[in-house]
Design an enzyme around this catalytic site. Structure first.
Site, PDB file in Angstrom:
ATOM      1  N   HIS A   1       0.848  -1.201   0.000  1.00 45.71           N
ATOM      2  CA  HIS A   1       0.000   0.000   0.000  1.00 45.71           C
ATOM      3  C   HIS A   1       0.879   1.245   0.000  1.00 45.71           C
ATOM      4  CE1 HIS A   1      -2.938   3.019   1.165  1.00 45.71           C
ATOM      5  NE2 HIS A   1      -2.244   3.278   2.251  1.00 45.71           N
TER       6      HIS A   1
ATOM      7  N   ASP B   1       6.701  21.897 -26.427  1.00 49.11           N
ATOM      8  CA  ASP B   1       6.669  20.530 -25.884  1.00 49.11           C
ATOM      9  C   ASP B   1       7.718  20.453 -24.788  1.00 49.11           C
ATOM     10  OD1 ASP B   1       6.610  17.624 -25.564  1.00 49.11           O
ATOM     11  OD2 ASP B   1       5.547  17.634 -27.479  1.00 49.11           O
TER      12      ASP B   1
ATOM     13  N   TRP C   1       7.103   0.023   3.892  1.00 46.27           N
ATOM     14  CA  TRP C   1       7.550   0.720   2.675  1.00 46.27           C
ATOM     15  C   TRP C   1       8.947   1.280   2.841  1.00 46.27           C
ATOM     16  CZ3 TRP C   1       8.751   5.790   1.075  1.00 46.27           C
ATOM     17  CH2 TRP C   1       8.687   6.762   2.070  1.00 46.27           C
TER      18      TRP C   1
ATOM     19  N   SER D   1      13.032   6.495 -13.875  1.00 44.64           N
ATOM     20  CA  SER D   1      11.976   7.225 -14.572  1.00 44.64           C
ATOM     21  C   SER D   1      11.820   8.632 -13.997  1.00 44.64           C
ATOM     22  CB  SER D   1      10.670   6.446 -14.459  1.00 44.64           C
ATOM     23  OG  SER D   1       9.577   7.287 -14.674  1.00 44.64           O
ATOM     24  N   SER D   2      11.802   8.717 -12.657  1.00 41.61           N
ATOM     25  CA  SER D   2      11.621  10.023 -12.024  1.00 41.61           C
ATOM     26  C   SER D   2      12.791  10.951 -12.308  1.00 41.61           C
ATOM     27  CB  SER D   2      11.481   9.869 -10.510  1.00 41.61           C
ATOM     28  OG  SER D   2      10.222   9.360 -10.198  1.00 41.61           O
TER      29      SER D   2
ATOM     30  N   HIS E   1      13.106  12.129   3.587  1.00 41.19           N
ATOM     31  CA  HIS E   1      12.486  13.386   3.985  1.00 41.19           C
ATOM     32  C   HIS E   1      12.284  14.348   2.829  1.00 41.19           C
ATOM     33  CE1 HIS E   1      10.290  15.541   6.844  1.00 41.19           C
ATOM     34  NE2 HIS E   1      10.776  16.616   6.304  1.00 41.19           N
TER      35      HIS E   1
ATOM     36  N   GLU F   1      11.791  13.456  -0.048  1.00 40.33           N
ATOM     37  CA  GLU F   1      10.699  12.796  -0.771  1.00 40.33           C
ATOM     38  C   GLU F   1       9.337  13.336  -0.317  1.00 40.33           C
ATOM     39  OE1 GLU F   1      10.369  10.772  -3.211  1.00 40.33           O
ATOM     40  OE2 GLU F   1       8.344  10.003  -2.956  1.00 40.33           O
TER      41      GLU F   1
ATOM     42  N   TYR G   1       8.688  16.288   0.580  1.00 40.99           N
ATOM     43  CA  TYR G   1       8.481  17.580  -0.072  1.00 40.99           C
ATOM     44  C   TYR G   1       8.317  17.424  -1.563  1.00 40.99           C
ATOM     45  CZ  TYR G   1       9.166  19.097   4.535  1.00 40.99           C
ATOM     46  OH  TYR G   1       8.985  19.237   5.880  1.00 40.99           O
TER      47      TYR G   1
ATOM     48  N   SER H   1      -1.568  27.298  -5.418  1.00 34.97           N
ATOM     49  CA  SER H   1      -1.226  28.696  -5.664  1.00 34.97           C
ATOM     50  C   SER H   1      -1.742  29.185  -7.009  1.00 34.97           C
ATOM     51  CB  SER H   1       0.292  28.901  -5.615  1.00 34.97           C
ATOM     52  OG  SER H   1       0.787  28.471  -4.371  1.00 34.97           O
TER      53      SER H   1
ATOM     54  N   HIS I   1      14.809  13.092  12.216  1.00 39.21           N
ATOM     55  CA  HIS I   1      13.654  13.182  13.116  1.00 39.21           C
ATOM     56  C   HIS I   1      12.732  11.970  12.922  1.00 39.21           C
ATOM     57  CE1 HIS I   1      11.532  15.763   9.844  1.00 39.21           C
ATOM     58  NE2 HIS I   1      11.106  14.542   9.746  1.00 39.21           N
ATOM     59  N   HIS I   2      12.986  11.182  11.872  1.00 41.19           N
ATOM     60  CA  HIS I   2      12.256   9.921  11.721  1.00 41.19           C
ATOM     61  C   HIS I   2      12.863   8.835  12.599  1.00 41.19           C
ATOM     62  CE1 HIS I   2       9.998  11.272   8.120  1.00 41.19           C
ATOM     63  NE2 HIS I   2      11.069  11.996   7.916  1.00 41.19           N
TER      64      HIS I   2
ATOM     65  N   THR J   1       6.565  26.942   5.807  1.00 42.23           N
ATOM     66  CA  THR J   1       5.279  26.328   5.502  1.00 42.23           C
ATOM     67  C   THR J   1       4.145  27.235   5.967  1.00 42.23           C
ATOM     68  OG1 THR J   1       6.393  24.246   5.940  1.00 42.23           O
ATOM     69  CG2 THR J   1       4.018  24.153   5.607  1.00 42.23           C
TER      70      THR J   1
ATOM     71  N   LYS K   1       3.490  30.082   3.612  1.00 39.59           N
ATOM     72  CA  LYS K   1       2.661  29.728   2.457  1.00 39.59           C
ATOM     73  C   LYS K   1       1.184  29.807   2.817  1.00 39.59           C
ATOM     74  CE  LYS K   1       5.544  27.179  -0.517  1.00 39.59           C
ATOM     75  NZ  LYS K   1       4.970  27.825  -1.663  1.00 39.59           N
TER      76      LYS K   1
ATOM     77  N   ARG L   1       1.545   1.108  14.953  1.00 37.25           N
ATOM     78  CA  ARG L   1       1.141   0.963  13.550  1.00 37.25           C
ATOM     79  C   ARG L   1       1.631  -0.382  13.010  1.00 37.25           C
ATOM     80  NH1 ARG L   1       5.715   4.535  10.392  1.00 37.25           N
ATOM     81  NH2 ARG L   1       4.571   3.957   8.536  1.00 37.25           N
TER      82      ARG L   1
END
Lengths: 536, 395
Positions: free
Chosen positions: A87, A116, A152, A179-180, A263, A265, A267, A278, A312-313, A338, A341, A460
């Protein structure tokens, strides 16, 4: 090549110059398999990501089914762990990331007045890698031992114990990562080289700005992920011991490398969402975006800060006190840009002349619910609180508030906003509103009770739980099915437009919308901006 | 008189419907769930109150953060919803044209910065206190295994006391064949025991994958990392039983390796230590003694049930391919040396742990002998009996 002429000599058209419109649009399967057109590729990205969203969503509903009651009813814990892991992987790498690349493909050339993407064939390749990855990842359910069940994050050494499903997951990550990276290079080159004359960087729509910054993040951190999972692969098969203490390695090293990717990732998955919001808020407030420059700076500072907060993870791994303090302080700082924004969006709405069509509803819903996720993020940054709720449902609630109510709601907002441009037809406002309210309410029904469970200590990734948590789990399960089914409304609303039902869309269906994309007809013709527009 | 049967039928239907609703809302077992002392309360909304200073600090910090966030939330979204109400096109509002203001931008960057510093200061104090494991009154080593916890007392009166702690919730409750008890999934056969008001340093490691030792009432959560030592501490201020669970995904039975800590008065703790010491002396296995096959098999079944069934299953059929069957297995029916080696040293790259450090020679010999005589293996293989001395020799 100057930016003024870039549109004329895009690869593949170089020999023909302006003759393109005399050729018929390619038809049949060739149009899609050999696609080099940014709009076709964008559409394929969006279809792929929606298919993956349904697959990842189905897995989530299987999890919620098992968790409706305490005890083991439907799935063995081994299988449950596979569902949790897949998932996560499918939603992050299959649904959210490709969806934003699809938006970039469609909208970046239209917004900067380019004909293009810069590398049309690489664009084709980077898309067609996705189904390969998606099929490989899904197929891993059917190999001996099933799919990877290590979460994950694929933490070592648990991931070293997995069967061949783990290797398929590693290869999938490599492929999707490649790909990314190609997508990111394409977006950077397109934005930096192919802007229409007069379109200076500080005149670009914010969506292009957020994607430019995101693309740099992708190029910076995806190789780091590739390194981490390659080390897993060699530890698994080639006798290395990067993460094995008995061979001089360290399991926590994996976590450092992974979160150095992980991390930023986060963002990568939210900055383009900021860009979409925006664009929408000013359009429906009929007022220019407040603090454009500070929005750009805030995005850039979030990106920079994202590289220096990863641990922090990992507060519960037992870092030295100085490291805990440093990562706590640095993480708290992220709340400042943040916050800027959010304040800017609200200042944009202030004294505007607002209407609330579906894109605006989703954008306002995004601001409201995403900010709740932001607050829980700030609370989580406080190490002593994090130690209590780390790896509990509190964290699950937090990241679904930013990833579902954040990224996914922004994707819905953007889809409704640009759907008239993509299809030439207006969606049904009634269906859109139904989709919004149904999603917003069911989302909160699903995830809000998870804060309580997490605070009370519900870990979890558990297939079974203490009976004291039952009521909240049942509410969450009911909400999850409701949320899942609500997305069928979205599917129907979008397909209706593609089927040509609904009102015909004018070139600019939104009164207050700004940007070059609204200067071309709806639906956007196969080729646009072959002669670059002048931007004053 | 025609109405009466109709009325009865409809009442019956109505009652049936009510019954079905009651079943849907929650089955009978769930309706009777009570708070779990030392564990979660029914529908608990906030952190545990805590019986240590660290846990209470976390509660205080959480309330502080939550209050500040709520104030900001109400302020910011008050403005937004006012704007949504007041600045609508349908009210005939003409849009303003302003789109930047340096002073406002500076203000909403600087003020949050100050708020964040105000949040960080009290948190810093707690972080420093949490990490200070010095001058502890006693030290307990905690080892995470797939899927149980091992406790070993390293100093003080209980030096040398060592035991494994496994889930004691019966399988039948998990599979729904019996109603679930009050302590469902958060009860163990042998809890960790510590004295009240003593600073207990916990040193953690793991044997296989990363686990995480969490006791919310203590405000403690520390990963147990294979091959490394980490430490944390707590000083429980109230006698009682406190419960937690493994908090780092560690494989299939991640949800089934709870933590239970009994905090006793010094007297009761001393009594417990004496009992442990006596039991240890009585149970001391003599590895040099020659055991009869019956003794080994009986003992081996206990060892197998406590340590091996999670993977290889009570039927010996395992869960292939990750957890291979032992029933009819080549190694189990082959010469004893290879099986002894596998059990002692584990099988790198698979879930098979090295039991050499967890079990003594008698236990290992008994478990091996049991597998060689259980299920369809009885009377089939070579070396049906493995003596503790064989294991000693193979170490």
């Amino acid at each position: 090549m100057s930016s003024a002429t870039a549109g004329h000599v895009s690869p593949g058209h170089a020999d023909h110059g302006h003759d393109d419109h005399h050729h018929a649009t390619p038809t049949g399967w060739r149009r899609w398999l050999f696609a080099t057109n940014h709009k076709d590729i964008g559409t394929m990205y969006l279809i792929f990501s929606f298919v993956m969203l349904l697959e990842g969503g189905t897995l989530a509903l299987l999890l919620r089914t098992e968790l409706f009651e305490p005890g083991l009813q439907f799935f063995r814990p081994e299988l449950f762990n596979q569902f949790t892991t897949m998932h996560g992987l499918i939603m992050v790498f299959g649904a959210i990331m490709p969806a934003f690349v699809g938006f970039a493909n469609w909208m970046v050339p239209l917004q900067i007045g380019a004909s293009d993407m810069a590398f049309a064939r690489m664009n084709n390749f980077s898309f067609w890698l996705l189904p390969v990855g998606g099929i490989m990842l899904t197929a891993s359910f059917f190999v001996p031992g099933g799919a990877t069940a290590a979460g994950w994050t694929l933490y070592a050494p648990l991931s070293l114990q997995m069967g061949p499903g783990m290797d398929l997951a590693i290869f999938t990550m490599h492929i999707l990562g490649a790909s990314s990276i190609m997508g990111a290079i394409n977006i950077i080159v397109t934005i930096l080289n192919m802007r229409a004359p007069g379109m200076t960087l500080m005149k670009m729509p914010l969506f292009c700005w957020t994607w430019l910054i995101t693309a740099f993040l992708l190029i910076a951190v995806l190789p780091v992920l590739a390194a981490a999972i390659t080390m897993l692969l060699t530890d698994r098969h080639f006798g290395t011991g990067f993460f094995n203490a008995a061979m001089g390695g360290d399991p926590v090293l994996y976590q450092h490398v992974f979160w150095f990717f992980g991390h930023p990732e986060v963002y990568i998955m939210i900055l383009p969402a900021f860009g979409i919001v925006s664009a929408i808020v000013p359009a429906f407030a009929r007022k220019k975006l407040f603090g454009y420059a500070s929005m750009v700076y805030a995005t850039a500072s979030i990106a920079v800060l994202s590289f220096i907060v990863w641990a922090h993870h990992m507060f519960s791994t037992g870092m030295p006190v100085t490291a805990q303090l440093y990562f706590m302080y640095a993480t708290m700082l992220i709340s400042i840009p943040t916050g800027v924004k959010v304040f800017n969006w609200i200042a944009t709405m202030w004294k505007g002349s607002m209407t609330f069509e579906t894109p605006m509803l989703f954008a306002v819903g995004f601001i409201f619910v995403f900010t709740m996720g932001g607050f829980t993020g700030l609370i989580l940054s406080v190490a002593p609180i994090d130690i209590q709720v780390h790896d509990t449902y509190y964290v699950v609630a937090h990241f679904h508030y930013v990833l579902v109510a954040g990224s996914l709601f922004a994707l819905f907002a953007g889809t409704y906003y640009w759907l008239p441009k993509w299809t030439g037809y207006m969606y049904s406002e009634k269906l859109g509103k139904l989709h919004f309210w149904s999603s917003l309410i069911s989302f909160n029904v699903t995830f809000f009770p998870m804060h309580f469970m997490g605070l009370a200590g519900m870990p979890r990734r558990y297939a079974d739980y203490a009976a004291q948590f039952t009521t909240f789990h049942q509410i969450a399960t009911i909400g999850a099915f409701w949320f899942g089914l609500s997305q069928l409304i979205f599917l129907y609303a979008v397909l209706r437009c593609y089927a040509g039902r609904g009102e015909r869309a004018p070139a600019k269906p939104w009164e207050g919308a700004e940007g070059l994309e609204w200067t071309v007809p709806s639906p956007a013709p196969f080729h646009t901006f072959e002669t670059p527009p002048e931007v004053k | 008189m025609d109405e009466t049967p109709y009325f009865e039928v409809s009442m019956k239907k109505f009652r049936g419907l009510l019954g079905a609703c009651a079943l849907l809302v929650g089955n009978v077992a769930i309706a009777q769930v009570q708070d779990m002392p030392g564990g979660p309360r029914v529908n608990q909304l906030n952190l545990h109150e805590g019986v240590t200073s660290i846990a209470r600090d976390a509660v205080w910090l959480h309330w502080m953060m939550l209050s500040i966030c709520m104030v900001i939330f109400v302020g910011v979204f008050g403005v937004m919803f006012y704007s949504i109400w007041a600045h609508r096109k349908s009210r005939g509002v003409k849009p303003a044209t302003f789109h930047e203001h340096l002073g406002v931008e500076v203000a909403w960057t600087v003020i949050p910065f100050i708020i964040v510093i105000a949040m960080a200061l009290p948190a810093t104090r707690t972080v420093v206190a949490m990490k200070d494991t010095s001058s502890a009154d006693m030290t307990v080593k905690v080892t995470g295994y797939q899927w149980k916890w091992g406790y070993e007392y390293l100093d003080g009166a209980a030096t040398g006391v060592k035991f494994l702690s496994t889930l004691s919730t019966p399988r039948a409750q998990i599979e729904g064949r019996e109603p679930k008890g009050q302590f469902y999934l958060m009860e163990v056969d042998k809890p960790m025991v510590v004295p009240v008001d003593k600073k207990v340093r916990v040193v953690l490691t793991a044997a296989d994958v990363i686990h995480s030792w969490m006791v919310p009432e203590f405000g403690v959560k520390q990963d147990a990392i294979p091959g490394f030592l980490r430490d944390t501490w707590f000083r429980a201020e109230q006698v009682g039983t406190y419960r937690g669970q493994c908090a780092e995904l560690c494989g299939k039975d991640h949800a089934f390796m709870p933590i239970v800590v009994e905090v006793k008065s010094q007297e009761d703790y001393d009594k417990w230590v004496d009992e442990q010491k006596q039991a240890m002396a009585a149970n001391a296995d003599d590895p040099t003694k020659e055991w009869t096959p019956e003794e080994l098999i009986a003992r081996g079944e206990q060892v197998y049930t406590a340590n091996c069934v999670a993977c290889h299953q009570a039927t010996g059929k395992g869960v292939p391919p990750t957890f291979p069957p032992l029933d009819g297995d080549k190694v189990v029916l082959g010469p004893k040396a290879e099986q002894i080696n596998t059990v002692l040293r584990g099988k790198p790259g698979t879930a098979m742990a090295a039991f050499g450090g967890q079990l003594n020679d008698v236990e290992i010999a008994a478990a091996i002998t049991y597998t060689r005589n259980a299920w369809s293996n009885a009377g089939k293989g070579q070396d049906p009996v493995v003596q503790p001395s064989d294991v000693t020799a193979a170490r």
